[in-house]
Motif scaffolding. Structure first.
Motif, PDB file in Angstrom:
ATOM      1  N   UNK A  96      67.135  34.823  55.782  1.00  0.00           N
ATOM      2  CA  UNK A  96      67.282  36.240  55.461  1.00  0.00           C
ATOM      3  C   UNK A  96      67.106  36.506  53.965  1.00  0.00           C
ATOM      4  N   UNK A  97      67.652  35.630  53.114  1.00  0.00           N
ATOM      5  CA  UNK A  97      67.486  35.832  51.678  1.00  0.00           C
ATOM      6  C   UNK A  97      66.040  35.582  51.252  1.00  0.00           C
ATOM      7  N   UNK A  98      65.378  34.648  51.919  1.00  0.00           N
ATOM      8  CA  UNK A  98      63.962  34.396  51.634  1.00  0.00           C
ATOM      9  C   UNK A  98      63.120  35.605  51.996  1.00  0.00           C
ATOM     10  N   UNK A  99      63.368  36.138  53.182  1.00  0.00           N
ATOM     11  CA  UNK A  99      62.611  37.308  53.646  1.00  0.00           C
ATOM     12  C   UNK A  99      62.834  38.522  52.739  1.00  0.00           C
ATOM     13  N   UNK A 100      64.060  38.688  52.269  1.00  0.00           N
ATOM     14  CA  UNK A 100      64.375  39.858  51.451  1.00  0.00           C
ATOM     15  C   UNK A 100      63.521  39.890  50.184  1.00  0.00           C
ATOM     16  N   UNK A 101      63.347  38.742  49.555  1.00  0.00           N
ATOM     17  CA  UNK A 101      62.541  38.686  48.332  1.00  0.00           C
ATOM     18  C   UNK A 101      61.060  38.875  48.654  1.00  0.00           C
ATOM     19  N   UNK A 102      60.578  38.210  49.684  1.00  0.00           N
ATOM     20  CA  UNK A 102      59.169  38.364  50.056  1.00  0.00           C
ATOM     21  C   UNK A 102      58.859  39.801  50.451  1.00  0.00           C
ATOM     22  N   UNK A 103      59.785  40.451  51.133  1.00  0.00           N
ATOM     23  CA  UNK A 103      59.582  41.838  51.537  1.00  0.00           C
ATOM     24  C   UNK A 103      59.491  42.747  50.319  1.00  0.00           C
ATOM     25  N   UNK A 104      60.345  42.507  49.330  1.00  0.00           N
ATOM     26  CA  UNK A 104      60.340  43.359  48.150  1.00  0.00           C
ATOM     27  C   UNK A 104      59.067  43.196  47.321  1.00  0.00           C
ATOM     28  N   UNK A 105      58.505  41.973  47.298  1.00  0.00           N
ATOM     29  CA  UNK A 105      57.311  41.781  46.477  1.00  0.00           C
ATOM     30  C   UNK A 105      56.015  41.933  47.273  1.00  0.00           C
ATOM     31  N   UNK A 106      56.110  42.222  48.569  1.00  0.00           N
ATOM     32  CA  UNK A 106      54.898  42.331  49.390  1.00  0.00           C
ATOM     33  C   UNK A 106      54.061  43.549  49.025  1.00  0.00           C
ATOM     34  N   UNK A 107      54.671  44.555  48.392  1.00  0.00           N
ATOM     35  CA  UNK A 107      53.908  45.730  47.982  1.00  0.00           C
ATOM     36  C   UNK A 107      52.950  45.406  46.841  1.00  0.00           C
ATOM     37  N   UNK A 108      53.289  44.397  46.036  1.00  0.00           N
ATOM     38  CA  UNK A 108      52.435  44.046  44.896  1.00  0.00           C
ATOM     39  C   UNK A 108      51.752  42.690  45.063  1.00  0.00           C
ATOM     40  N   UNK A 109      52.202  41.889  46.035  1.00  0.00           N
ATOM     41  CA  UNK A 109      51.576  40.586  46.300  1.00  0.00           C
ATOM     42  C   UNK A 109      51.194  40.558  47.780  1.00  0.00           C
ATOM     43  N   UNK A 110      49.940  40.867  48.124  1.00  0.00           N
ATOM     44  CA  UNK A 110      49.543  40.934  49.543  1.00  0.00           C
ATOM     45  C   UNK A 110      49.843  39.649  50.313  1.00  0.00           C
ATOM     46  N   UNK A 111      49.768  38.505  49.636  1.00  0.00           N
ATOM     47  CA  UNK A 111      50.014  37.232  50.322  1.00  0.00           C
ATOM     48  C   UNK A 111      51.451  37.133  50.842  1.00  0.00           C
ATOM     49  N   UNK A 112      52.385  37.815  50.179  1.00  0.00           N
ATOM     50  CA  UNK A 112      53.771  37.813  50.651  1.00  0.00           C
ATOM     51  C   UNK A 112      53.873  38.478  52.023  1.00  0.00           C
ATOM     52  N   UNK A 113      53.120  39.561  52.208  1.00  0.00           N
ATOM     53  CA  UNK A 113      53.105  40.238  53.510  1.00  0.00           C
ATOM     54  C   UNK A 113      52.518  39.332  54.597  1.00  0.00           C
ATOM     55  N   UNK A 114      51.524  38.535  54.211  1.00  0.00           N
ATOM     56  CA  UNK A 114      50.923  37.619  55.186  1.00  0.00           C
ATOM     57  C   UNK A 114      51.926  36.544  55.602  1.00  0.00           C
ATOM     58  N   UNK A 115      52.705  36.071  54.639  1.00  0.00           N
ATOM     59  CA  UNK A 115      53.710  35.059  54.967  1.00  0.00           C
ATOM     60  C   UNK A 115      54.784  35.648  55.873  1.00  0.00           C
ATOM     61  N   UNK A 116      55.172  36.887  55.623  1.00  0.00           N
ATOM     62  CA  UNK A 116      56.153  37.546  56.487  1.00  0.00           C
ATOM     63  C   UNK A 116      55.625  37.669  57.908  1.00  0.00           C
ATOM     64  N   UNK A 117      54.347  37.944  58.047  1.00  0.00           N
ATOM     65  CA  UNK A 117      53.744  38.024  59.380  1.00  0.00           C
ATOM     66  C   UNK A 117      53.825  36.664  60.089  1.00  0.00           C
ATOM     67  N   UNK A 118      53.577  35.594  59.329  1.00  0.00           N
ATOM     68  CA  UNK A 118      53.683  34.253  59.910  1.00  0.00           C
ATOM     69  C   UNK A 118      55.110  33.948  60.330  1.00  0.00           C
ATOM     70  N   UNK A 119      56.074  34.340  59.508  1.00  0.00           N
ATOM     71  CA  UNK A 119      57.475  34.125  59.856  1.00  0.00           C
ATOM     72  C   UNK A 119      57.857  34.892  61.114  1.00  0.00           C
ATOM     73  N   UNK A 120      57.302  36.091  61.283  1.00  0.00           N
ATOM     74  CA  UNK A 120      57.583  36.892  62.476  1.00  0.00           C
ATOM     75  C   UNK A 120      57.073  36.205  63.745  1.00  0.00           C
ATOM     76  N   UNK A 121      55.980  35.474  63.595  1.00  0.00           N
ATOM     77  CA  UNK A 121      55.387  34.810  64.761  1.00  0.00           C
ATOM     78  C   UNK A 121      56.080  33.488  65.085  1.00  0.00           C
TER      79      UNK A 121
END
Length: 470
Positions: free
Chosen positions: A239-264
């Motif tokens: 949860x703490x990992x996701x929180x940081x990746x979620x916050x920076x996904x607006x400026x780092x597109x790769x963070x959003x891709x990693x979140x998608x992988x975590x969702x799967x």
């Protein structure tokens, strides 16, 4: 009610895509929250700091920097707050001797990602601005009654010459970020005592009257440096990992891709009936050679961290501040755990690096000074995350410094920043190895990898048979 096939198909597609829509909503929400906060600060045009009324009650920690003549951390607090902290042997401030002055900069941005980026940017600018004239050290501070939520990062600037231009140059640098910065000066008064004064960043020449006397203190409990590891360097939950990746996904597109992988991924998947064996160690200790040999000997599946599916973004995150960089490696552990769980259903699994590496390098990087500066054994910074799949066995390979350096020079591969640090900084290397050894649940089994690879493989197989059912 009877629906047509086109309507049914539309509903099916909507249901299938609901997770993707939810992800986009989260990303947009995070970005909007940041923009709203930034716009509010710009519209108001004033410093908005929820902790501003509590500066007098904070504990401050100035980190060691032996190369600049500060071999030990330096702690201080308000005179009215000293009874709550361990006493110091004296109130002498070496950096203020002979009329010197010190200044502190604390970053109060409430958003961890933007605060981390501002911290890195300011650190680089301060080092350049005061090169050759002042010493710039790392600073941490927190409120004793709420240490976890109140931790702030910043810098402590020592000006032994008390140059008249130092404060003006600092004000000019910080004025652009004044809504997320608080700064103070420290001077020894002729009548005695060290006084902390607010450095006004609004551009006016008149200083605010707010000031208070401060005193040195012994090392506080909890240690601010350990707190910093727990909250910005090592991640102990998904949860703490996701929180940081979620916050920076607006400026780092790769963070959003990693979140998608975590969702799967099924991050709660349990390990299969076959053992999971992790091989750890510093660079050039023989991990790759041994993992390939173990794969063949045990008819095992070989996996690496970060996993192949996100390793292509490693360079992007290595260039980011520690908060974001470490979130990437933590995410790699959780994505890797899903692969490990699946593979261990069918065969033994060999993993080339896992959570031990993520934690050991982060701890060694964040703790300045010698091995003695590391948090003590059994500290919570060394505990395995409760929601991360645990291996059956972790083997730590070690070699002599001479042998490791010989191998490093012979590899001819591109080195990461941390690999270069290992090669040039003996102290850093010792801290990484010691952090490896202190991590618990599970602990490392140490194997000397200096002998021939055949001998190392033989000893490793003996250890595997002793600890695992193959």
């Amino acid at each position: 009610m009877i629906l047509g096939w086109s309507t049914v198909g539309l509903l099916s597609r909507l249901i299938t895509k609901r997770e993707a829509v939810r992800r986009q909503i989260e990303i947009i929400s995070s970005a909007c929250s940041y923009c709203i906060s930034s716009s509010y600060s710009q519209i108001m045009g004033t410093s908005h700091n929820p902790c501003s009324t509590d500066w007098e009650h904070r504990i401050f920690a100035v980190d060691a920097n032996p190369s600049l003549g500060y071999p030990e951390p330096f702690y201080f607090t308000s005179l009215t707050n000293k009874d709550r902290a361990s006493p110091a042997t004296s109130n002498e401030w070496p950096m203020l001797a002979h009329g010197g002055i010190a200044l502190s900069v604390c970053i109060t941005d409430p958003f961890p990602v933007s605060a981390a980026r501002l911290h890195r940017s300011l650190g680089q600018q301060l080092a350049q601005l005061f090169s050759g004239t002042c010493h710039v050290l790392r600073l941490l501070s927190y409120l004793p009654q709420d240490p976890y939520a109140s931790l702030l990062r910043g810098f402590f600037i020592c000006d032994p010459q008390n140059c008249t231009s130092t404060q003006h140059r600092l004000k000019h640098l910080l004025s652009e970020h004044r809504q997320h910065i608080s700064s103070f000066t420290y001077q020894q008064k002729p009548q005695g005592g060290i006084w902390q004064n607010v450095l006004e960043l609004n551009g006016g020449e008149q200083e605010m009257e707010e000031h208070w006397q401060v005193v040195r203190m012994g090392e506080p409990d909890p240690s601010p440096f350990a707190l910093n590891i727990l909250h910005t360097a090592v991640y102990y939950s998904l949860s703490s990992t996701r929180a940081v990746l979620l916050q920076c996904s607006a400026c780092i597109p790769e963070a959003a891709r990693i979140l998608e992988l975590l969702d799967k991924c099924d991050t709660s998947a349990k390990k299969g009936r076959f053992p999971v064996i992790v091989i750890e160690g510093l660079d050039a200790t023989g991990k790759s050679t041994l993992t390939e040999s173990l794969k063949d000997s045990l008819k095992a599946t070989l996996l690496r961290s970060p996993p192949d599916c996100i390793s292509k973004w490693r360079k992007t995150f290595d260039d980011e501040p520690s908060l974001i960089k470490r979130a990437y490696y933590a995410a790699g552990n959780y994505v890797g755990a899903c692969e490990i769980a699946k593979a261990s259903m069918n065969s033994p699994v060999i993993v080339d690096r896992y959570w031990h590496s993520t934690a050991a390098y982060a701890i060694a990087t964040e703790i300045v000074g010698s091995v003695h500066s590391l948090p003590p054994c059994h500290h919570e910074v060394y505990q395995w995350p409760r929601d991360l799949l645990r291996p059956d066995l972790v083997i730590l390979l070690t070699v002599s410094d001479e042998e490791r350096m010989r191998r490093m020079r012979g590899r001819g591969l591109e080195e990461t920043k941390e690999e270069k640090e290992l090669e040039s900084n003996t102290m850093f290397r010792l801290k990484v190895e010691e952090a490896y050894k202190r991590i618990e649940n599970p602990q490392c089994v140490i194997i000397d990898a200096s002998p021939a690879k055949e001998m190392v493989l033989k000893e490793t197989l003996n250890v595997v048979r002793k600890h695992c059912v193959i």
